[in-house]
Design a protein around this motif. Sequence first.
Motif, short mmCIF file in Angstrom:
data_model
loop_
_atom_site.label_atom_id
_atom_site.label_comp_id
_atom_site.label_asym_id
_atom_site.label_seq_id
_atom_site.Cartn_x
_atom_site.Cartn_y
_atom_site.Cartn_z
N LEU A 1 1.07 -1.15 -0.05
CA LEU A 1 0.06 -0.08 -0.25
C LEU A 1 0.82 1.15 0.12
O LEU A 1 0.45 2.29 -0.76
N ALA A 2 1.90 1.29 0.64
CA ALA A 2 2.73 2.61 0.71
C ALA A 2 3.53 2.82 -0.43
O ALA A 2 3.61 3.81 -0.82
N LEU A 3 3.90 1.74 -1.19
CA LEU A 3 4.58 1.68 -2.44
C LEU A 3 3.63 2.26 -3.47
O LEU A 3 3.87 3.14 -4.45
N PHE A 4 2.19 1.71 -3.37
CA PHE A 4 1.25 2.18 -4.63
C PHE A 4 0.72 3.69 -4.25
O PHE A 4 0.71 4.47 -5.24
N MET A 5 0.47 3.92 -2.94
CA MET A 5 0.01 5.24 -2.68
C MET A 5 1.39 6.46 -2.92
O MET A 5 1.08 7.41 -3.43
N GLY A 6 2.58 5.81 -2.28
CA GLY A 6 3.77 6.83 -2.90
C GLY A 6 3.76 7.05 -4.17
O GLY A 6 4.37 8.25 -4.68
N TYR A 7 3.43 6.02 -4.98
CA TYR A 7 3.75 6.06 -6.57
C TYR A 7 2.53 7.08 -7.07
O TYR A 7 3.03 8.16 -7.92
N MET A 8 1.50 7.02 -6.52
CA MET A 8 0.37 7.87 -7.12
C MET A 8 0.85 9.38 -6.56
O MET A 8 0.58 10.06 -7.16
N LEU A 9 0.95 9.69 -5.43
CA LEU A 9 1.46 10.90 -4.81
C LEU A 9 2.67 11.64 -5.56
O LEU A 9 2.46 12.98 -6.12
N LEU A 10 3.53 10.56 -6.01
CA LEU A 10 4.75 11.19 -6.94
C LEU A 10 4.33 11.68 -8.21
O LEU A 10 4.56 12.60 -8.74
N ILE A 11 3.69 10.90 -9.00
CA ILE A 11 3.24 11.17 -10.34
C ILE A 11 2.07 12.12 -10.39
O ILE A 11 2.23 12.98 -11.40
N SER A 12 1.34 12.48 -9.29
CA SER A 12 0.25 13.32 -9.21
C SER A 12 1.10 14.68 -9.20
O SER A 12 0.20 15.98 -9.49
N ARG A 13 2.16 14.93 -8.60
CA ARG A 13 2.95 16.18 -8.70
C ARG A 13 3.80 16.56 -9.77
O ARG A 13 4.53 17.49 -10.05
N MET A 14 3.84 15.65 -10.78
CA MET A 14 4.55 16.07 -12.04
C MET A 14 3.93 16.96 -12.93
O MET A 14 2.54 16.65 -13.30
N ALA B 1 -11.50 8.06 -3.38
CA ALA B 1 -10.46 8.90 -2.51
C ALA B 1 -9.12 9.02 -3.66
O ALA B 1 -8.49 10.03 -3.47
N MET B 2 -8.66 7.74 -3.89
CA MET B 2 -7.58 7.74 -4.68
C MET B 2 -7.60 8.62 -6.01
O MET B 2 -6.56 9.00 -6.46
N GLN B 3 -8.82 8.77 -6.52
CA GLN B 3 -9.00 9.43 -7.70
C GLN B 3 -8.93 10.77 -7.61
O GLN B 3 -8.53 11.78 -8.48
N LYS B 4 -8.91 11.35 -6.30
CA LYS B 4 -8.45 12.66 -6.22
C LYS B 4 -7.15 13.01 -6.34
O LYS B 4 -6.61 14.34 -6.73
N LEU B 5 -6.24 12.12 -6.48
CA LEU B 5 -4.98 12.33 -6.76
C LEU B 5 -4.70 12.32 -8.46
O LEU B 5 -3.93 12.83 -9.07
N THR B 6 -5.30 11.10 -9.02
CA THR B 6 -5.22 11.15 -10.55
C THR B 6 -6.23 11.79 -11.47
O THR B 6 -6.28 11.52 -12.68
#
Length: 332
Positions: A160-173, A281-286
């Motif tokens: 979960l940490a890897l998945f959410m970290g990946y989403m957070l990272l790309i959402s800031r690009m 909730a995850m879609q708020k990032l993507t």
Amino acid sequence: MKSSNIGGQAVMEGIMMRHKDKYSIAVRRPDKEIELKVEDYKCIFGNAKFLKYPLIRGVVSFVDSLVVGTKCLMYSAEIAGDEEDEEEAEKNASLTEEELAAKKKKEDRQFKWLLYITVAISIVVSIAAFMLLPYALASLCRKVGASEFVVTIVEAFVKLALFMGYMLLISRMKDIQRTFMYHGAEHKCINCVEHGLPLTVENVLASSRLHKRCGTSFLFLVMIVSIFLHFIFVLVPVYWVRLFGRLLMVPIVAGISFEIIQWAGRSDSKIADFFSKPGLAMQKLTTKEPTADMAEVAIKAVEAVFDWRAYLKDEFDLEIPYPSDEETVAEK
């Protein structure tokens, strides 16, 4: 809310929309015009009846979506990029029709191979990064005497940490944020129609950018389902059997996740809403709020494959007149 069975995906400066046996790609060109392409949808696995059975259809849909989605991404990158350079234009101008046809055939063949190789690499990297790597990292706990049950718990948190970290990272690009804005436009278009509103820019922008059938929700479900299913291997004593078992579980995980998200997308029950909340909730990032010109692209993509006026009449008894020939010409 009645499901329209429209599916879509954000691409480079545009949107792909699919409905039944057609899919469209609408891309905003560098000159600000909208390039629209409509293709027949054909499953790469064929049309055998058994491919539509529960669980199997989820795996088929997942792989097929990867192939179609990657193809649309590659096409959109070509359209949204620079126009054909002068040197290439001069070369093509000097070729005969037969030579141009041969060149196009060769390029199509190369494109097809590149497409399949890209999809294969994507699947391998995804499995390695989000399935095998978490288990390998969690297995380090054995050095301090942790049981297999504890290792599986740690694996769940690492995954979960890897998945959410990946989403957070790309959402800031910054380069990805425009794609996420088109992702929001795609969802808003579908929500607009499924809530009984005429498909206009104003209605699209006012609609929600979150949708229960989103690919982000599917990926999150894959994470959750895999976590629960991996507890099956707690009692397996051999490390390599546990590792290989996780690989064999990948299609089963995809199949179960597909069935859940399809059920949630069709249902308005409180249970479906509850299970959908983490994915939403995850879609708020993507997804990001789109601009009006992005909504225009999304509408073009929808209208190329889906008669939303007929849908509103059938499902909401709302009759919206079709544009006249004069209005259609004026729009163009």
